[in-house]
Design a protein around this motif. Structure first.
Motif, short mmCIF file in Angstrom:
data_model
loop_
_atom_site.label_atom_id
_atom_site.label_comp_id
_atom_site.label_asym_id
_atom_site.label_seq_id
_atom_site.Cartn_x
_atom_site.Cartn_y
_atom_site.Cartn_z
N ARG A 216 0.84 -1.21 0.00
CA ARG A 216 0.00 0.00 0.00
C ARG A 216 0.87 1.25 0.00
N PRO A 217 1.64 1.48 -1.08
CA PRO A 217 2.45 2.70 -1.14
C PRO A 217 1.60 3.87 -1.62
N TRP A 218 2.16 5.06 -1.56
CA TRP A 218 1.58 6.28 -2.14
C TRP A 218 0.17 6.54 -1.60
N HIS A 219 -0.01 6.29 -0.31
CA HIS A 219 -1.33 6.39 0.31
C HIS A 219 -1.64 7.84 0.71
N GLU A 220 -2.90 8.08 0.98
CA GLU A 220 -3.42 9.39 1.42
C GLU A 220 -2.98 10.51 0.48
N HIS A 221 -2.93 10.19 -0.80
CA HIS A 221 -2.46 11.16 -1.81
C HIS A 221 -3.48 12.26 -2.09
N THR A 222 -4.72 12.12 -1.62
CA THR A 222 -5.72 13.17 -1.81
C THR A 222 -5.55 14.30 -0.82
N GLY A 223 -4.66 14.12 0.14
CA GLY A 223 -4.20 15.22 0.98
C GLY A 223 -2.86 15.71 0.45
N SER A 224 -2.25 16.64 1.14
CA SER A 224 -0.97 17.19 0.67
C SER A 224 0.06 17.22 1.80
N TRP A 225 0.03 16.21 2.66
CA TRP A 225 1.00 16.15 3.76
C TRP A 225 2.16 15.22 3.46
N PHE A 226 2.11 14.47 2.35
CA PHE A 226 3.25 13.67 1.89
C PHE A 226 3.77 14.26 0.58
N TRP A 227 5.03 14.01 0.25
CA TRP A 227 5.62 14.63 -0.94
C TRP A 227 5.03 14.10 -2.24
N TRP A 228 4.20 13.06 -2.19
CA TRP A 228 3.50 12.56 -3.37
C TRP A 228 2.02 12.99 -3.37
N GLY A 229 1.66 13.95 -2.53
CA GLY A 229 0.26 14.32 -2.36
C GLY A 229 -0.33 15.19 -3.45
N GLN A 230 -1.60 15.50 -3.28
CA GLN A 230 -2.44 16.18 -4.27
C GLN A 230 -1.81 17.43 -4.88
N ASN A 231 -1.25 18.28 -4.05
CA ASN A 231 -0.71 19.56 -4.53
C ASN A 231 0.77 19.50 -4.87
N LEU A 232 1.35 18.30 -4.80
CA LEU A 232 2.79 18.16 -5.03
C LEU A 232 3.11 17.53 -6.38
N CYS A 233 2.09 17.04 -7.08
CA CYS A 233 2.30 16.43 -8.39
C CYS A 233 0.99 16.43 -9.16
N THR A 234 1.08 16.25 -10.47
CA THR A 234 -0.13 16.17 -11.29
C THR A 234 -0.70 14.76 -11.22
N ALA A 235 -1.95 14.61 -11.67
CA ALA A 235 -2.56 13.28 -11.72
C ALA A 235 -1.75 12.34 -12.60
N GLU A 236 -1.26 12.85 -13.72
CA GLU A 236 -0.48 12.01 -14.64
C GLU A 236 0.83 11.56 -14.00
N GLN A 237 1.48 12.47 -13.26
CA GLN A 237 2.73 12.10 -12.58
C GLN A 237 2.47 11.06 -11.49
N TYR A 238 1.38 11.24 -10.75
CA TYR A 238 1.05 10.27 -9.70
C TYR A 238 0.80 8.88 -10.28
N LYS A 239 0.04 8.82 -11.36
CA LYS A 239 -0.22 7.54 -12.01
C LYS A 239 1.07 6.92 -12.54
N ALA A 240 1.94 7.75 -13.09
CA ALA A 240 3.22 7.26 -13.60
C ALA A 240 4.09 6.71 -12.47
N LEU A 241 4.02 7.34 -11.30
CA LEU A 241 4.74 6.84 -10.13
C LEU A 241 4.26 5.45 -9.75
N TRP A 242 2.96 5.25 -9.75
CA TRP A 242 2.39 3.95 -9.45
C TRP A 242 2.85 2.90 -10.47
N ARG A 243 2.75 3.25 -11.76
CA ARG A 243 3.09 2.28 -12.79
C ARG A 243 4.57 1.92 -12.74
#
Length: 398
Positions: A216-243
């Motif tokens: 369960r990596p990259w969790h709670e991404h709909t907040g912005s308290w982790f460096w992979w969060g909502q305001n720290l990257c685009t949706a495309e970048q987040y999906k690319a991180l997962w892939r």
């Protein structure tokens, strides 16, 4: 059901034990019955655990036990839901490292069906996690939980690869971009992924059976308290991180992982929940994290998020779970049966997991310990036929 289970007649010991422990027998009958129906419904299975026939193909990316775990996570809501606790056997209120100890077990006599651990700092190639637990101990407790018949989930609060600070450092909005292919920290980050893969590949029994776990990596991404969060990257970048994460695990031969998508409770509807969803081909289970600060608000939030999660799970054919929740220090003596249970018991969740019982921070605990104000109510929660602990789930991998 009784005739199916005992075609030669009901053993006297069954009658005696059922009278002594009605809760245990109610749960056991439900589990055996569900297992019988599941076996009848699955039909012939290939060695990978998937149906044979033109509609399915062998899963070459996962072990048979891992596929079986996923199948059973889909079936669990027919019985109830599993209870989980983070770092349960590692430490608790006033203790650390005691063999076989667990605050949950000390209260109700049973281990949680789900235990979660964190891999934070494994990327630094040290011996201990960010919570100061030796990784060899986490590996051993993963093996122990598998032998009990329970399940293990892993989160990963990894350091910020750009600044060198912790996962909560959100001072740089370019971190995710920097670790994707072509980024300045990509090579470094691939090494971090390889450290995770190497650990996952060590999770095996004495006979070499790989132990399935939920990653369960990259969790709670709909907040912005982790460096992979909502305001720290685009949706495309987040999906690319997962892939990238998913593909690197497979490139390193990791075949014992299921993957969980786990936002916070911020999404207002299924569209918002799925905004950064990396794809059905990657994700195996969908969940969310939420905690209580105000009782009324919490129950409303829990209800809303579970309704969204149920819709998403059904439309994407994924099991669902409350991947983190709790009420710090549990000051409400009836929280388990009067706040948590009435809401979650209405929904088809596979499990609910509460956070850790810290030994180094006063009042930072989310499960009761002996003498804690909610301990008696937790025993009532434990006795509910729908709540499943480790003694109730013996065949998750078959």
């Amino acid at each position: 059901i009784i005739l199916y289970l005992f075609p030669g007649g009901i053993p006297p010991t069954f009658v005696k034990y059922s009278l002594l422990n009605k809760r245990f027998m109610i749960k056991r009958i439900k589990i055996l019955a569900t297992g019988a129906l599941l076996m009848a419904g699955l039909g012939a299975c290939s060695p990978s655990g998937k149906k044979t026939g033109s509609e399915t193909v062998a899963d070459t990316l996962r072990t048979a036990e891992t596929v079986n775990l996923l199948n059973n996570l889909r079936q669990i809501p027919g019985q109830g839901f599993m209870f989980g606790h983070h770092d349960d056997p590692l430490y608790g209120v006033g203790w650390e490292g005691d063999e076989g100890r667990s605050d949950v077990k000390s209260v109700c006599g049973d281990y949680p069906a789900v235990m979660s651990f964190d891999l934070g700092h494994i990327e630094l190639e040290g011996e201990k996690s960010l919570d100061h637990v030796q990784f060899r101990k986490i590996r051993q407790e993963t093996i122990n939980q598998y032998k009990r018949g329970g399940m293990v989930s892993f989160s990963w609060h990894l350091d910020n690869p750009s600044t060198g600070k912790d996962a909560w450092d959100v001072s740089d909005t370019t971190v995710v971009a920097s670790i994707l292919p072509g980024g300045t920290h990509h090579t470094k980050f691939v090494g971090w992924l390889d450290a995770v893969a190497a650990f996952m590949n060590t999770l095996e029994t004495e006979d070499g059976t790989k132990i399935p776990v939920l990653f369960r990596p990259w969790h709670e991404h709909t907040g912005s308290w982790f460096w992979w969060g909502q305001n720290l990257c685009t949706a495309e970048q987040y999906k690319a991180l997962w892939r990238m994460t998913y593909e690197r695990m497979h490139a390193k031969g990791v075949k014992n992982l299921l993957y969980a998508y786990s936002p916070g409770s911020e999404p207002k509807d299924s569209a918002a929940y799925l905004e950064r969803y990396p794809g059905d081909d990657i994700i195996d289970l969908v969940g969310f994290d939420t905690y209580q600060f105000d009782r009324t608000q919490y129950m409303e939030q829990l209800d809303k998020s579970l309704a969204i999660l149920t819709e998403v799970g059904q439309s994407h054919n994924k099991p669902i779970a409350i991947t983190e929740t709790g009420f710090e220090a549990i000051p409400d003596s009836t929280w388990w049966t009067q706040t948590l249970y009435p809401v979650i018991s209405k929904y088809p969740i596979s499990y609910v997991l509460v956070w850790r019982n810290a030994r180094e921070r006063v009042n930072h605990y989310y499960a009761p310990y002996p003498g804690q104000v909610s301990a008696d109510d937790f025993v009532k929660f434990y006795r509910e036929p729908k709540t499943l602990f480790v003694s109730d789930v013996k065949d998750l991998y078959k």
